[in-house]
Design a protein around this motif. Sequence first.
Motif, short mmCIF file in Angstrom:
data_model
loop_
_atom_site.label_atom_id
_atom_site.label_comp_id
_atom_site.label_asym_id
_atom_site.label_seq_id
_atom_site.Cartn_x
_atom_site.Cartn_y
_atom_site.Cartn_z
N SER A 110 -24.22 0.12 -4.03
CA SER A 110 -25.57 -0.01 -4.57
C SER A 110 -25.55 0.49 -6.01
CB SER A 110 -26.59 0.80 -3.75
OG SER A 110 -26.57 2.18 -4.11
N ARG A 114 -30.50 4.34 -6.52
CA ARG A 114 -31.19 3.52 -5.53
C ARG A 114 -30.25 3.26 -4.35
NH1 ARG A 114 -35.76 0.90 -4.81
NH2 ARG A 114 -35.87 -1.15 -3.81
N TRP A 115 -30.77 3.44 -3.16
CA TRP A 115 -30.08 3.20 -1.90
C TRP A 115 -28.86 4.09 -1.69
CZ3 TRP A 115 -33.81 1.53 0.54
CH2 TRP A 115 -34.62 0.48 0.11
N PRO A 120 -26.71 0.54 2.41
CA PRO A 120 -27.32 0.10 1.15
C PRO A 120 -27.45 -1.40 1.01
CG PRO A 120 -25.06 0.82 0.78
CD PRO A 120 -25.41 1.21 2.19
N ILE A 121 -26.52 -2.16 1.56
CA ILE A 121 -26.56 -3.61 1.40
C ILE A 121 -27.75 -4.20 2.15
CG2 ILE A 121 -25.33 -5.77 1.85
CD1 ILE A 121 -22.71 -4.17 1.52
N ALA A 124 -31.23 -3.07 0.73
CA ALA A 124 -31.60 -3.73 -0.52
C ALA A 124 -32.18 -5.11 -0.25
CB ALA A 124 -30.37 -3.83 -1.43
N ASP A 129 -34.96 -6.77 -2.93
CA ASP A 129 -34.33 -6.55 -4.22
C ASP A 129 -33.64 -7.83 -4.70
OD1 ASP A 129 -35.13 -3.96 -3.81
OD2 ASP A 129 -33.12 -3.08 -3.90
N GLU A 131 -31.38 -7.61 -7.23
CA GLU A 131 -30.13 -7.16 -7.84
C GLU A 131 -29.61 -5.94 -7.10
OE1 GLU A 131 -28.65 -6.61 -12.36
OE2 GLU A 131 -30.13 -5.13 -11.72
N THR A 132 -28.30 -5.87 -6.98
CA THR A 132 -27.65 -4.67 -6.44
C THR A 132 -26.37 -4.47 -7.24
OG1 THR A 132 -26.87 -3.57 -4.43
CG2 THR A 132 -26.43 -5.93 -4.60
N ARG A 153 -22.92 -4.73 -11.76
CA ARG A 153 -24.15 -5.30 -11.21
C ARG A 153 -23.86 -6.64 -10.54
NH1 ARG A 153 -28.83 -2.81 -12.91
NH2 ARG A 153 -28.46 -1.11 -14.41
#
Length: 313
Positions: A110, A114-115, A120-121, A124, A129, A131-132, A153
């Motif tokens: 992530s 954030r996350w 996290p995947i 998000a 979201d 963008e990760t 990113r």
Amino acid sequence: MLKILFMGTPEFAAISLRALLAAGYPIVGVVTQPDKPAGRGGKLRPSPVKQVALEHGLPVFQPRRLRRPEVIAQLKELGSDLTVVVAYGQILSKEALAISPLGSINVHGSLLPRWRGAAPIQRAIMAGDTETGVCTMWMDEGMDTGDICLTARVPIGPEATGGEIHDELARVGAELLVETVRRVEAGDAPRIPQPAEGVTYAAKLEPADEVIDWSRPAAELYNQIRALNPWPGAYTTGPRGRLKIYRASVVPNPDPGAEPGTVVALVRREGFTVAAGEGALLVREVQPDGKGRMDAQAYVNGGGARVGMRFSP
């Protein structure tokens, strides 16, 4: 070259281990979770990281508790310069983080802060979201709170699934890790403190996260379904039992007065439409109990969905 102690368990981590090996870094030991039973026979299956380690003749360690003093002492004897941790599955103690003189580097899926956390995947995508990314991080005793080293990113497309983003982050993360190790070796690896603003937590996925609540807006359900595709899958319950949904689209509700969870239309060659709390979902791919994944049209043809039937909750 730096001697590396590698800690990781799933395929996400195995890809990073392969990248380090391809880059020529000596791996003095691999720490992974104990083998787990799998399949109907319950036969013990090694983790993906262990499989890579065995293929390359690397020493493998599978402690049930990494924090035990005798385990820490055994790993210190390997003489590593740097520890790399990728989705290992245990929280590292202060002593474990200090096994290698240069410290411990983590690959996290992530854009921290954030996350932070275990999923996290999926979190998000579930949050919508767009963008990760991946961060390499100098580990400390907190949960993903260490200083950031490098960042990459990755966009989340409107139809991207959890599986697709997982694979892309694993690839990007492996490349970023190799660059990070090179920077550590060169002595110019950054240490960027995480900002206090923008912190969110990616809680571990629980069984309740898999349940489709039709009272929620269709857009949220769509994100839930694609986030959990292919694993563990989002499901609903109908007259024929549990039904996993793997692909769907947000569409206008042709019957706005219908109760959420009601099948409000059959769409030829595409599937069936279910009313949500706001809007509706056109269901395109499903998996009934005890069967394989199939197009929703095949499910309709078999009598699995008809206008007026209700899915719960």
